[in-house]
Design an enzyme around this catalytic site. Structure first.
Site, PDB file in Angstrom:
ATOM      1  N   VAL A 116      29.193  53.284  26.720  1.00  0.00           N
ATOM      2  CA  VAL A 116      28.643  53.867  25.501  1.00  0.00           C
ATOM      3  C   VAL A 116      29.651  53.758  24.345  1.00  0.00           C
ATOM      4  O   VAL A 116      30.848  53.669  24.581  1.00  0.00           O
ATOM      5  CB  VAL A 116      28.287  55.355  25.727  1.00  0.00           C
ATOM      6  CG1 VAL A 116      27.208  55.489  26.781  1.00  0.00           C
ATOM      7  CG2 VAL A 116      29.507  56.197  26.116  1.00  0.00           C
ATOM      8  N   THR A 117      29.118  53.823  23.105  1.00  0.00           N
ATOM      9  CA  THR A 117      27.730  53.634  22.785  1.00  0.00           C
ATOM     10  C   THR A 117      27.502  52.156  22.496  1.00  0.00           C
ATOM     11  O   THR A 117      28.432  51.454  22.063  1.00  0.00           O
ATOM     12  CB  THR A 117      27.291  54.477  21.548  1.00  0.00           C
ATOM     13  OG1 THR A 117      28.052  54.072  20.400  1.00  0.00           O
ATOM     14  CG2 THR A 117      27.457  55.945  21.790  1.00  0.00           C
ATOM     15  N   LYS A 164      37.547  51.842  18.208  1.00  0.00           N
ATOM     16  CA  LYS A 164      36.240  51.612  18.815  1.00  0.00           C
ATOM     17  C   LYS A 164      36.317  50.393  19.733  1.00  0.00           C
ATOM     18  O   LYS A 164      35.874  50.429  20.867  1.00  0.00           O
ATOM     19  CB  LYS A 164      35.161  51.435  17.731  1.00  0.00           C
ATOM     20  CG  LYS A 164      35.062  52.621  16.758  1.00  0.00           C
ATOM     21  CD  LYS A 164      34.835  53.944  17.455  1.00  0.00           C
ATOM     22  CE  LYS A 164      34.678  55.094  16.457  1.00  0.00           C
ATOM     23  NZ  LYS A 164      34.730  56.408  17.109  1.00  0.00           N
ATOM     24  N   ASP A 170      34.139  53.960  27.923  1.00  0.00           N
ATOM     25  CA  ASP A 170      34.078  55.308  27.334  1.00  0.00           C
ATOM     26  C   ASP A 170      33.014  56.242  27.916  1.00  0.00           C
ATOM     27  O   ASP A 170      32.378  57.010  27.172  1.00  0.00           O
ATOM     28  CB  ASP A 170      33.878  55.205  25.805  1.00  0.00           C
ATOM     29  CG  ASP A 170      35.008  54.467  25.105  1.00  0.00           C
ATOM     30  OD1 ASP A 170      35.964  54.070  25.783  1.00  0.00           O
ATOM     31  OD2 ASP A 170      34.913  54.287  23.879  1.00  0.00           O
ATOM     32  N   GLN A 200      20.880  33.476  18.360  1.00  0.00           N
ATOM     33  CA  GLN A 200      21.570  32.211  18.068  1.00  0.00           C
ATOM     34  C   GLN A 200      22.213  31.641  19.337  1.00  0.00           C
ATOM     35  O   GLN A 200      23.362  31.203  19.331  1.00  0.00           O
ATOM     36  CB  GLN A 200      22.618  32.409  16.971  1.00  0.00           C
ATOM     37  CG  GLN A 200      22.041  33.022  15.690  1.00  0.00           C
ATOM     38  CD  GLN A 200      23.093  33.229  14.632  1.00  0.00           C
ATOM     39  OE1 GLN A 200      23.632  32.272  14.082  1.00  0.00           O
ATOM     40  NE2 GLN A 200      23.414  34.492  14.361  1.00  0.00           N
ATOM     41  N   LYS A 239      42.287  53.967  24.384  1.00  0.00           N
ATOM     42  CA  LYS A 239      42.213  53.170  23.155  1.00  0.00           C
ATOM     43  C   LYS A 239      41.992  54.078  21.952  1.00  0.00           C
ATOM     44  O   LYS A 239      41.163  54.985  22.002  1.00  0.00           O
ATOM     45  CB  LYS A 239      41.091  52.130  23.275  1.00  0.00           C
ATOM     46  CG  LYS A 239      39.703  52.730  23.482  1.00  0.00           C
ATOM     47  CD  LYS A 239      38.699  51.625  23.750  1.00  0.00           C
ATOM     48  CE  LYS A 239      37.277  52.085  23.812  1.00  0.00           C
ATOM     49  NZ  LYS A 239      36.764  52.712  22.593  1.00  0.00           N
ATOM     50  N   CYS A 274      31.310  51.378  20.383  1.00  0.00           N
ATOM     51  CA  CYS A 274      32.460  50.889  21.144  1.00  0.00           C
ATOM     52  C   CYS A 274      32.123  49.699  22.037  1.00  0.00           C
ATOM     53  O   CYS A 274      32.965  48.825  22.255  1.00  0.00           O
ATOM     54  CB  CYS A 274      33.055  52.027  21.957  1.00  0.00           C
ATOM     55  SG  CYS A 274      33.834  53.256  20.892  1.00  0.00           S
ATOM     56  N   GLU A 311      38.140  56.393  24.816  1.00  0.00           N
ATOM     57  CA  GLU A 311      38.531  56.543  23.413  1.00  0.00           C
ATOM     58  C   GLU A 311      39.215  57.891  23.283  1.00  0.00           C
ATOM     59  O   GLU A 311      38.581  58.938  23.456  1.00  0.00           O
ATOM     60  CB  GLU A 311      37.316  56.462  22.470  1.00  0.00           C
ATOM     61  CG  GLU A 311      37.729  56.586  20.996  1.00  0.00           C
ATOM     62  CD  GLU A 311      36.553  56.519  20.016  1.00  0.00           C
ATOM     63  OE1 GLU A 311      35.428  56.194  20.434  1.00  0.00           O
ATOM     64  OE2 GLU A 311      36.787  56.807  18.823  1.00  0.00           O
TER      65      GLU A 311
HETATM   66  N1  TIU Z   1      32.736  55.121  22.450  1.00  0.00           N
HETATM   67  C1  TIU Z   1      32.092  55.101  21.278  1.00  0.00           C
HETATM   68  O1  TIU Z   1      31.077  54.436  21.125  1.00  0.00           O
HETATM   69  N2  TIU Z   1      32.596  55.918  20.256  1.00  0.00           N
HETATM   70  C2  TIU Z   1      31.810  56.471  19.269  1.00  0.00           C
HETATM   71  O2  TIU Z   1      32.313  57.175  18.408  1.00  0.00           O
HETATM   72  N3  TIU Z   1      30.470  56.227  19.337  1.00  0.00           N
HETATM   73  C3  TIU Z   1      29.485  56.779  18.575  1.00  0.00           C
HETATM   74  O3  TIU Z   1      28.349  56.330  18.646  1.00  0.00           O
HETATM   75  N4  TIU Z   1      29.769  57.794  17.777  1.00  0.00           N
END
Ligand code: TIU
Length: 221
Positions: free
Chosen positions: A158-159, A133, A25, A203, A130, A163, A73
């Site tokens: 990210v993030t 997330k 993403d 762990q 996709k 995701c 996304e």
């Molecule tokens: N790609 C992804 O992480 N989608 C999000 O909406 N991330 C946020 O941190 N908002």
């Protein structure tokens, strides 16, 4: 051939013939002002900051001839794959599907849904769109990885706690060994990035491993 990549919580043993790179993403909607991330009130600069490192990681995998897979996304223009519970979430003025400075938010084909130009997919590199997330939810990613004979993944993007972590957990449950590149992932919240790196490796690698990009590429070369 088994290589050992220095990693936390202990070295990541890999047969490079089964290893691919999954870049999550790295889209304008998350990295630029005017996109989805900014509409939620976030400062996009921490995400922009990792672009050179992700570019370096991409270049490394391309030079090694290992598969690179990108995700985005985004939703269909009619939002039929965007559950109301997702679209109605939050209190921001602009919602998924609304028109903003980067076009309709999180809609496929709009300027905001594009991967930033520095990290643009090369011809032949798969791009998985996709609606969730996690990158396995309602996508063909698992079949694609099987077709490519991949059993291990380096993750970037990210993030970190949204995701990337969702995808890493989904991949782990499907039997893929996952190594998250610590300096090629970012969050709007530095403390959430740090917490994610800590919790996935806790762990004895309950979800997977983490390592910096230089350690990953150094061992693979
Ligand atoms: N790609 C992804 O992480 N989608 C999000 O909406 N991330 C946020 O941190 N908002």
């Amino acid at each position: 051939m088994t290589l050992r990549i220095p990693a936390a919580p202990y070295p990541f043993a890999t047969d490079p013939a089964t290893l691919g790179l999954l870049v999550i993403d790295m889209q304008r909607d998350f990295l630029e002002p005017g996109g989805f991330g900014a509409s939620l009130g976030n400062d996009t600069r921490p995400l922009r900051a990792i672009v050179p490192t992700v570019r370096y990681l991409l270049a490394g995998f391309r030079a090694l001839g290992r598969p690179v897979i990108h995700t985005r996304e985004c939703h269909r223009a009619d939002l039929s794959d965007c559950p109301p519970a997702k679209r109605e979430r939050g209190r921001s003025r602009l919602r998924i599907g609304d028109r903003g400075p980067l076009g309709r938010i999180l809609v496929a084909g709009e300027p905001g849904s594009a991967i930033v130009p520095e990290l643009a997919p090369r011809p032949g590199e798969p791009v998985i769109d996709k609606p969730g997330k996690g990158a396995f939810c309602r996508t063909g990613l698992d079949n694609l990885l099987r077709d490519l004979r991949l059993r291990q993944l380096v993750l970037a993007g990210v993030t970190t706690e949204v995701c990337v972590q969702s995808t890493m957990r989904e991949a782990n449950d499907r039997g893929y060994a996952c190594l998250l590149a610590t300096d090629a992932t970012a969050s709007y919240f530095p403390e959430f990035r740090a917490a994610t790196l800590a919790m996935v490796t806790a762990q004895d690698a309950i979800i997977g491993w983490t390592a910096p990009t230089a350690a990953i590429l150094g061992a693979l070369r």
